[in-house]
Design a protein around this motif. Structure first.
Motif, PDB file in Angstrom:
ATOM      1  N   MET A  43       0.835  -1.202   0.000  1.00 30.62           N
ATOM      2  CA  MET A  43       0.000   0.000   0.000  1.00 30.62           C
ATOM      3  C   MET A  43       0.870   1.252   0.000  1.00 30.62           C
ATOM      4  O   MET A  43       0.601   2.208  -0.743  1.00 30.62           O
ATOM      5  CB  MET A  43      -0.944   0.008   1.204  1.00 30.62           C
ATOM      6  CG  MET A  43      -1.809   1.260   1.282  1.00 30.62           C
ATOM      7  SD  MET A  43      -3.131   1.172   2.516  1.00 30.62           S
ATOM      8  CE  MET A  43      -4.319   0.135   1.655  1.00 30.62           C
ATOM      9  N   GLN A  44       1.921   1.264   0.794  1.00 30.80           N
ATOM     10  CA  GLN A  44       2.814   2.426   0.833  1.00 30.80           C
ATOM     11  C   GLN A  44       3.458   2.662  -0.535  1.00 30.80           C
ATOM     12  O   GLN A  44       3.546   3.793  -1.009  1.00 30.80           O
ATOM     13  CB  GLN A  44       3.886   2.222   1.896  1.00 30.80           C
ATOM     14  CG  GLN A  44       4.782   3.433   2.096  1.00 30.80           C
ATOM     15  CD  GLN A  44       5.912   3.141   3.069  1.00 30.80           C
ATOM     16  OE1 GLN A  44       6.674   2.195   2.882  1.00 30.80           O
ATOM     17  NE2 GLN A  44       6.016   3.954   4.118  1.00 30.80           N
ATOM     18  N   GLU A  45       3.878   1.577  -1.177  1.00 33.53           N
ATOM     19  CA  GLU A  45       4.504   1.706  -2.501  1.00 33.53           C
ATOM     20  C   GLU A  45       3.499   2.205  -3.533  1.00 33.53           C
ATOM     21  O   GLU A  45       3.832   3.042  -4.391  1.00 33.53           O
ATOM     22  CB  GLU A  45       5.077   0.357  -2.936  1.00 33.53           C
ATOM     23  CG  GLU A  45       5.796   0.404  -4.284  1.00 33.53           C
ATOM     24  CD  GLU A  45       6.375  -0.931  -4.685  1.00 33.53           C
ATOM     25  OE1 GLU A  45       6.875  -1.039  -5.819  1.00 33.53           O
ATOM     26  OE2 GLU A  45       6.336  -1.884  -3.872  1.00 33.53           O
ATOM     27  N   ALA A  46       2.254   1.720  -3.459  1.00 33.94           N
ATOM     28  CA  ALA A  46       1.231   2.156  -4.411  1.00 33.94           C
ATOM     29  C   ALA A  46       0.916   3.641  -4.229  1.00 33.94           C
ATOM     30  O   ALA A  46       0.764   4.382  -5.203  1.00 33.94           O
ATOM     31  CB  ALA A  46      -0.034   1.323  -4.228  1.00 33.94           C
ATOM     32  N   VAL A  85       3.815   8.382   4.888  1.00 33.05           N
ATOM     33  CA  VAL A  85       2.875   7.266   5.058  1.00 33.05           C
ATOM     34  C   VAL A  85       3.438   6.338   6.125  1.00 33.05           C
ATOM     35  O   VAL A  85       4.489   5.709   5.936  1.00 33.05           O
ATOM     36  CB  VAL A  85       2.650   6.513   3.733  1.00 33.05           C
ATOM     37  CG1 VAL A  85       1.679   5.357   3.943  1.00 33.05           C
ATOM     38  CG2 VAL A  85       2.104   7.466   2.671  1.00 33.05           C
ATOM     39  N   HIS A  86       2.719   6.266   7.253  1.00 33.31           N
ATOM     40  CA  HIS A  86       3.208   5.537   8.422  1.00 33.31           C
ATOM     41  C   HIS A  86       2.269   4.377   8.762  1.00 33.31           C
ATOM     42  O   HIS A  86       1.130   4.328   8.322  1.00 33.31           O
ATOM     43  CB  HIS A  86       3.317   6.487   9.621  1.00 33.31           C
ATOM     44  CG  HIS A  86       3.988   7.789   9.301  1.00 33.31           C
ATOM     45  ND1 HIS A  86       5.334   7.898   9.097  1.00 33.31           N
ATOM     46  CD2 HIS A  86       3.475   9.045   9.139  1.00 33.31           C
ATOM     47  CE1 HIS A  86       5.649   9.167   8.835  1.00 33.31           C
ATOM     48  NE2 HIS A  86       4.528   9.875   8.845  1.00 33.31           N
ATOM     49  N   ARG A  87       2.766   3.487   9.596  1.00 36.29           N
ATOM     50  CA  ARG A  87       2.009   2.273   9.946  1.00 36.29           C
ATOM     51  C   ARG A  87       1.796   2.215  11.456  1.00 36.29           C
ATOM     52  O   ARG A  87       2.714   2.420  12.245  1.00 36.29           O
ATOM     53  CB  ARG A  87       2.790   1.040   9.496  1.00 36.29           C
ATOM     54  CG  ARG A  87       2.080  -0.279   9.734  1.00 36.29           C
ATOM     55  CD  ARG A  87       3.002  -1.421   9.331  1.00 36.29           C
ATOM     56  NE  ARG A  87       2.306  -2.696   9.233  1.00 36.29           N
ATOM     57  CZ  ARG A  87       2.926  -3.838   8.958  1.00 36.29           C
ATOM     58  NH1 ARG A  87       4.247  -3.862   8.750  1.00 36.29           N
ATOM     59  NH2 ARG A  87       2.228  -4.969   8.883  1.00 36.29           N
ATOM     60  N   LEU A  88       0.562   1.913  11.850  1.00 31.74           N
ATOM     61  CA  LEU A  88       0.212   1.728  13.253  1.00 31.74           C
ATOM     62  C   LEU A  88      -0.758   0.555  13.370  1.00 31.74           C
ATOM     63  O   LEU A  88      -1.382   0.156  12.383  1.00 31.74           O
ATOM     64  CB  LEU A  88      -0.448   2.984  13.825  1.00 31.74           C
ATOM     65  CG  LEU A  88       0.431   4.211  14.063  1.00 31.74           C
ATOM     66  CD1 LEU A  88      -0.429   5.408  14.451  1.00 31.74           C
ATOM     67  CD2 LEU A  88       1.463   3.936  15.152  1.00 31.74           C
ATOM     68  N   ALA A  89      -0.906   0.040  14.578  1.00 32.16           N
ATOM     69  CA  ALA A  89      -1.894  -1.014  14.839  1.00 32.16           C
ATOM     70  C   ALA A  89      -2.685  -0.647  16.086  1.00 32.16           C
ATOM     71  O   ALA A  89      -2.139  -0.079  17.042  1.00 32.16           O
ATOM     72  CB  ALA A  89      -1.213  -2.359  15.030  1.00 32.16           C
ATOM     73  N   MET A 120      -0.246  10.383   6.017  1.00 30.12           N
ATOM     74  CA  MET A 120      -1.242   9.318   6.110  1.00 30.12           C
ATOM     75  C   MET A 120      -0.744   8.296   7.120  1.00 30.12           C
ATOM     76  O   MET A 120       0.419   7.901   7.090  1.00 30.12           O
ATOM     77  CB  MET A 120      -1.462   8.633   4.756  1.00 30.12           C
ATOM     78  CG  MET A 120      -2.154   9.476   3.728  1.00 30.12           C
ATOM     79  SD  MET A 120      -2.472   8.550   2.199  1.00 30.12           S
ATOM     80  CE  MET A 120      -3.160   9.839   1.167  1.00 30.12           C
ATOM     81  N   TRP A 121      -1.633   7.891   7.993  1.00 30.91           N
ATOM     82  CA  TRP A 121      -1.330   6.849   8.975  1.00 30.91           C
ATOM     83  C   TRP A 121      -2.214   5.649   8.663  1.00 30.91           C
ATOM     84  O   TRP A 121      -3.435   5.716   8.777  1.00 30.91           O
ATOM     85  CB  TRP A 121      -1.605   7.360  10.388  1.00 30.91           C
ATOM     86  CG  TRP A 121      -0.747   8.531  10.773  1.00 30.91           C
ATOM     87  CD1 TRP A 121      -0.921   9.835  10.425  1.00 30.91           C
ATOM     88  CD2 TRP A 121       0.431   8.491  11.570  1.00 30.91           C
ATOM     89  NE1 TRP A 121       0.069  10.613  10.964  1.00 30.91           N
ATOM     90  CE2 TRP A 121       0.914   9.815  11.670  1.00 30.91           C
ATOM     91  CE3 TRP A 121       1.127   7.460  12.231  1.00 30.91           C
ATOM     92  CZ2 TRP A 121       2.064  10.141  12.391  1.00 30.91           C
ATOM     93  CZ3 TRP A 121       2.262   7.793  12.950  1.00 30.91           C
ATOM     94  CH2 TRP A 121       2.725   9.108  13.020  1.00 30.91           C
ATOM     95  N   VAL A 122      -1.594   4.543   8.242  1.00 26.27           N
ATOM     96  CA  VAL A 122      -2.333   3.317   7.936  1.00 26.27           C
ATOM     97  C   VAL A 122      -2.465   2.539   9.239  1.00 26.27           C
ATOM     98  O   VAL A 122      -1.474   2.111   9.834  1.00 26.27           O
ATOM     99  CB  VAL A 122      -1.608   2.485   6.866  1.00 26.27           C
ATOM    100  CG1 VAL A 122      -2.408   1.221   6.558  1.00 26.27           C
ATOM    101  CG2 VAL A 122      -1.413   3.311   5.597  1.00 26.27           C
TER     102      VAL A 122
END
Length: 485
Positions: A43-46, A85-89, A120-122
């Motif tokens: 998703m980050q690459e897209a 674009v960052h990642r969290l859970a 953006m935080w995914v």
């Protein structure tokens, strides 16, 4: 060279650690529709592939020497998607409460002005891992409600495996100017400001005269500085709290048709009813109606080519002093007609014209002094809150292949008006996003819960007046009669 308009730059000058000027969005996705299994890396690459070369995503600010003019946009030559674009859970159990708590924290973090002004935080793990949420932040200097919605939609497709929609064809990065050229342009701009002021003074004077005439005739929009004071009308802090809900757009449209009003009339009526109920529960309901500032897009009427923000504003009383929801709607429709006529009589570019005189240094100092002296608590209340109604996609959209099942917009809050309600249509639903200063409204969910209840009350009132089934019952019957997809 791409200079910020005065209105765009004003949102930079208005910003303080407590009064953050970014626009947020909570996008709930169903990854089951994705052609390939979800992964954050993919998703980050897209997203990286889609935003590269798009100025709105890859430009950053450059100040003019000595702050003599508004900043300019320049290309970020070190653009790196990992900074945006960052990642969290979500923590267990990964439900609604955990999601809005995390989103509230993210909304309270300022954007880094040394980089392009978006993030953006995914967020993974929502609803037991079945859903993925993207929390977006874009500075108001780069987008208004309509352009922000369009910008996000350009990253979406109409089918899960289709290419995203065209990204603003023809928009290019402006030429980069040297410090000497920027300084020269700034000096020239300052020298010509008296001429600019003289040019817009006459139309402004005519507008004031017309406003006085309308006020005497009782056909003017509601006046600012006439709002009653509530617990959310004071100096704000940097803490935020968020709540979201959904409404059935078909029901709203049925009410609109049955009453000869507009969708916007119904939305403002529902907001007025929800606020009335919220204040009643706290024994805080004022005798006079709350006053909302309602941003209005002038994108189609504006004569200006540049600038991201093409908005004006009107003021609307929300009928919080009226108990009956149908009577509130009828009053709202009449006052909104007057407000629109009044607003249309004012130049679409009036706000943008006067914003050109916002001085970078003095504007920022004035905002900080206003907050430090807590002046919002000492003068009459300008307006109680901001309410926006933004048109959204009428059909299903797919973000990087995942279907968007919720698209909740969240605007900024201001000293003196610590609550913002933004409504966006999305594939047959109205997605309602509410953001507030946590100290002004600690339990925003106590307000959010009243929106569907108010829709039910208004639907029943419309039915009682016509001796027919309620709009809510009609909408449910239509859905039952539709063949399964």
């Amino acid at each position: 060279m791409d200079r910020l308009s005065g209105l765009d730059a004003s949102f930079l000058y208005l910003e303080t650690p407590a009064q953050l000027m970014h626009v947020c969005g909570l996008i709930v996705l169903d990854p089951a529709t994705m052609p390939a299994p979800y992964s954050f890396g993919a998703m980050q690459e897209a997203i990286d592939q889609q935003v590269k070369g798009v100025p709105a995503f890859t430009r950053k600010l450059r100040r003019v020497p000595m702050g003599l003019d508004h900043p300019i946009w320049v290309r970020d030559k070190q653009f790196d998607i990992e900074r945006h674009v960052h990642r969290l859970a979500l923590p267990s159990p990964g439900g609604y409460a955990e999601l809005v708590s995390l989103a509230s924290h993210l909304a309270a973090l300022p954007l880094d002005r040394s980089r392009p002004l978006w993030e953006m935080w995914v967020i993974e793990g929502y609803e037991g891992g079945d859903k993925v949420v993207v929390f977006t932040k874009m500075h108001h200097a780069t987008v208004d409600g309509v352009s922000g919605s369009n910008l996000i939609s350009h990253l979406c497709a109409l089918e899960p495996d289709a290419e995203p929609m065209a990204l603003m064809a023809g928009e290019k990065h402006g030429r980069e100017a040297g410090a000497r050229e920027l300084l020269g342009r700034a000096v020239l701009a300052n020298l010509t400001r008296p001429v600019h002021a003289a040019r817009i003074l006459a139309p402004t004077a005519k507008g004031v005269t017309r406003t006085i005439s309308r006020a005497r005739a009782g056909t003017a929009m509601a006046a600012p500085l006439t709002a009653p004071r509530t617990s959310f009308n004071g100096t704000i802090t940097g803490h935020r709290t968020i709540g979201v809900t959904d409404l059935d757009l078909e029901v709203v449209r049925d009410i609109k048709t049955a009453t000869g009003t507009t969708v916007n009339d119904v939305v403002l009526t529902l907001a007025g009813g929800a606020l009335r109920a919220y204040l009643e529960e706290r024994d805080e309901l004022p005798d006079s109606s709350l006053l909302a500032s309602v941003p209005v897009s002038v994108r189609e009427q504006s004569r200006r080519d540049g600038g991201a923000n093409k908005v004006s504003t009107l003021f609307a009383r929300l009928g919080t002093d009226v108990e009956d929801p149908l009577e509130r709607l009828q009053d709202m429709a009449q006052s909104n007609r007057h407000a629109k006529e009044h607003h249309n009589a004012i130049s679409a570019d009036a706000l943008q014209d006067w914003a050109e005189f916002a001085a970078p240094r003095t504007f920022g100092l004035a905002v900080r002094a206003y907050a430090g002296l807590r002046l919002a608590e000492k003068h009459p209340v300008v307006h109680n809150l901001v309410i926006s109604n933004v048109p959204g996609p009428p059909m299903p959209l797919f973000f990087m292949g995942a279907q968007i099942i919720g698209l909740y917009p969240l605007g900024p809050v201001f000293h003196g008006a610590g609550v913002n309600i933004t409504v966006m249509s999305n594939d047959g639903r109205l997605n309602v996003g509410v953001i507030a200063c946590r100290e002004s409204m600690p339990d925003v969910e106590s307000l959010v819960k009243h929106f569907p209840l108010e829709l039910e009350r208004l639907s029943q009132a419309v039915a009682a007046a016509s001796d027919e089934a309620t709009p809510l019952e009609k909408a449910r019957a239509r859905k039952r009669s539709k063949p399964p997809a």
